[in-house]
Design a protein around this motif. Structure first.
Motif, PDB file in Angstrom:
ATOM      1  N   LEU A  86       0.843  -1.364  -0.115  1.00  0.00           N
ATOM      2  CA  LEU A  86       0.004  -0.102  -0.093  1.00  0.00           C
ATOM      3  C   LEU A  86       0.850   1.277   0.124  1.00  0.00           C
ATOM      4  CD1 LEU A  86      -2.712  -1.036   2.488  1.00  0.00           C
ATOM      5  CD2 LEU A  86      -3.044  -0.679  -0.011  1.00  0.00           C
ATOM      6  N   LEU A 136      -0.907   4.716  -0.636  1.00  0.00           N
ATOM      7  CA  LEU A 136      -2.471   4.534  -0.395  1.00  0.00           C
ATOM      8  C   LEU A 136      -2.580   4.388   1.150  1.00  0.00           C
ATOM      9  CD1 LEU A 136      -3.539   1.749  -2.865  1.00  0.00           C
ATOM     10  CD2 LEU A 136      -4.231   4.254  -2.987  1.00  0.00           C
ATOM     11  N   SER A 163      -2.155   3.086   4.411  1.00  0.00           N
ATOM     12  CA  SER A 163      -1.371   1.706   4.689  1.00  0.00           C
ATOM     13  C   SER A 163      -1.494   1.074   5.780  1.00  0.00           C
ATOM     14  CB  SER A 163      -0.038   1.860   4.392  1.00  0.00           C
ATOM     15  OG  SER A 163       0.463   2.872   5.075  1.00  0.00           O
ATOM     16  N   VAL A 189      -7.582  -2.826   6.884  1.00  0.00           N
ATOM     17  CA  VAL A 189      -7.738  -3.506   5.576  1.00  0.00           C
ATOM     18  C   VAL A 189      -8.526  -4.650   5.934  1.00  0.00           C
ATOM     19  CG1 VAL A 189      -6.575  -4.776   3.770  1.00  0.00           C
ATOM     20  CG2 VAL A 189      -5.435  -2.766   4.941  1.00  0.00           C
TER      21      VAL A 189
END
Length: 408
Positions: free
Chosen positions: A248, A253, A255, A260
């Motif tokens: 990520l 992005l 991370s 997630v």
């Protein structure tokens, strides 16, 4: 207080007596399947199916439940290709069907001892005005029904917090199924159609589906993605949390591995797994979308989109080329407008398959081959991906729907 103390003592004695009673062999309330190939006829006032499962349509068939003529309830196996009812089930609801279609795992009646225990606990809480809480969770009992001879037997049970349930995940060839009951954080239930065994696996983590016919896919508490081999009874790591974090970061992005989440999508042969930001669906917002590629010697992560627009209840098709979702009249998950939309991921164009009716209800659409099954006016409808052939699955007094149309 003396009265409550007396009641508690009496109930404890009753519960001890119940605990010593072996399970009843009585099968008068056992599930039973009555085969019979018929067309749906009459006026169906309410028709539904288990739409939230990852794989609701198996071998062009679906289990449908509802009401005929407002009073007559039914639970039937429906052939989507032939548009025929293949038979009806009594005393339970289907959880899973075996790959060969010869056995069913069914949520059915509890044993008399369990039913008596739950009634006694409920009565105690009522009498005490809620002052006494004996952890009166609900018990879900499961049966196996052999369709060759209609022989049924109880195989196990789980405990759920009152008013809750847990999702079942079937393996690709439908030999196994698993679920994590809401009251059990340290284990999950595993069922095997091969020998009708119902066992507990002592393993923490969030169930996300089946990687293959032998391995369950989980998110571990340390945010690793792991596989559990149900035959060898051992775990392997698919991706460590730091690997996801590094990937990520490379794509610039968000991370944090704790933010997630993984979800599965059936592609017709096996499950594809995607990663997105937590609460991606409930918030219906833009966020990253990754896909786990089944490369060798080990899987890799592929960036599908840095800012994919999710929607509550949205689904991908088997090829992952289109995204099906419903219209919102309020916040995500709080009210629908009845519409069905299809987004082409190659150019992000959107087709309106079913226009809004603004009745405050969700359409909960799902892909079925080159069609979509959706919900409107309390019954199920089917429509082609080009907006044609928009008809109810079962007869209804609802007016015919207008054909879908394209829109941006």
């Amino acid at each position: 207080m003396k009265r409550i103390g007396f009641i508690v003592a009496a109930v404890v004695v009753i519960l001890l007596l119940i605990a010593g009673v072996p399970p009843s062999p009585d099968t008068r309330n056992a599930p039973r399947f009555v085969p019979g190939k018929t067309q749906p006829v009459g006026n169906y006032t309410w028709v539904h199916y288990d739409w939230h499962t990852v794989r609701p349509f198996v071998n062009d068939k679906v289990w449908i439940f509802g009401r005929r003529n407002r009073t007559n309830q039914f639970n039937c196996l429906y052939d989507l290709r032939e548009r025929m009812i293949l038979g009806e089930l009594t005393n339970g609801g289907v959880i899973l069907s075996s790959g060969d279609g010869k056995k069913l795992l069914i949520g059915g009646r509890n044993s008399p001892a369990i039913e008596l225990k739950e009634r006694v606990l409920g009565l105690l809480q009522k009498i005490s005005g809620g002052k006494i809480n004996l952890n009166n969770n609900q018990t879900e009992s499961f049966w196996v029904l052999n369709l060759d001879d209609n022989a049924a037997k109880r195989v196990g049970s789980v405990s759920q917090y009152t008013g809750t349930s847990s999702s079942w995940y079937g393996s690709p060839q439908l030999q196994y199924g698993c679920t994590r009951p809401t009251t059990e954080g340290g284990s999950f239930a595993l069922f095997n159609f091969a020998d009708d065994s119902f066992t507990r696996v002592p393993l923490r983590g969030q169930l996300r589906g089946w990687w293959d016919d032998q391995n369950v896919f989980l998110e571990a508490e340390n945010h690793d993605f792991i596989l559990y081999d149900v035959e060898r009874r051992q775990t392997t790591t698919l991706f460590r949390a730091n690997e996801v974090h590094e990937a990520l970061e490379r794509w610039k992005l968000p991370s944090d591995p704790a933010n997630v989440v993984a979800f599965a999508n059936w592609n017709g042969r096996e499950y594809d797994f995607y990663l997105a930001e937590k609460d991606y669906e409930r918030q219906a917002r833009k966020c990253f979308l990754l896909k786990i590629e089944r490369t060798t010697p080990r899987p890799t992560l592929k960036l599908v989109s840095p800012d994919f627009q999710f929607a509550w209840g949205g689904r991908f098709n088997a090829e992952g080329t289109h995204f099906l979702y419903q219209g919102e009249s309020g916040g995500p998950g709080s009210g629908g407008n009845g519409a069905v939309y299809l987004r082409d991921l190659s150019d992000n164009s959107v087709r309106t398959l079913v226009p809004p009716d603004n009745k405050g209800r969700y359409a909960i659409p799902r892909f079925y081959g080159d069609e979509v099954i959706y919900f409107r006016d309390r019954v199920l409808w089917r429509i082609g991906l080009d907006g044609s052939n928009n008809v109810p699955l079962f007869p209804t007094n609802a007016p015919p729907e207008s054909q879908g149309h394209e829109g941006q």
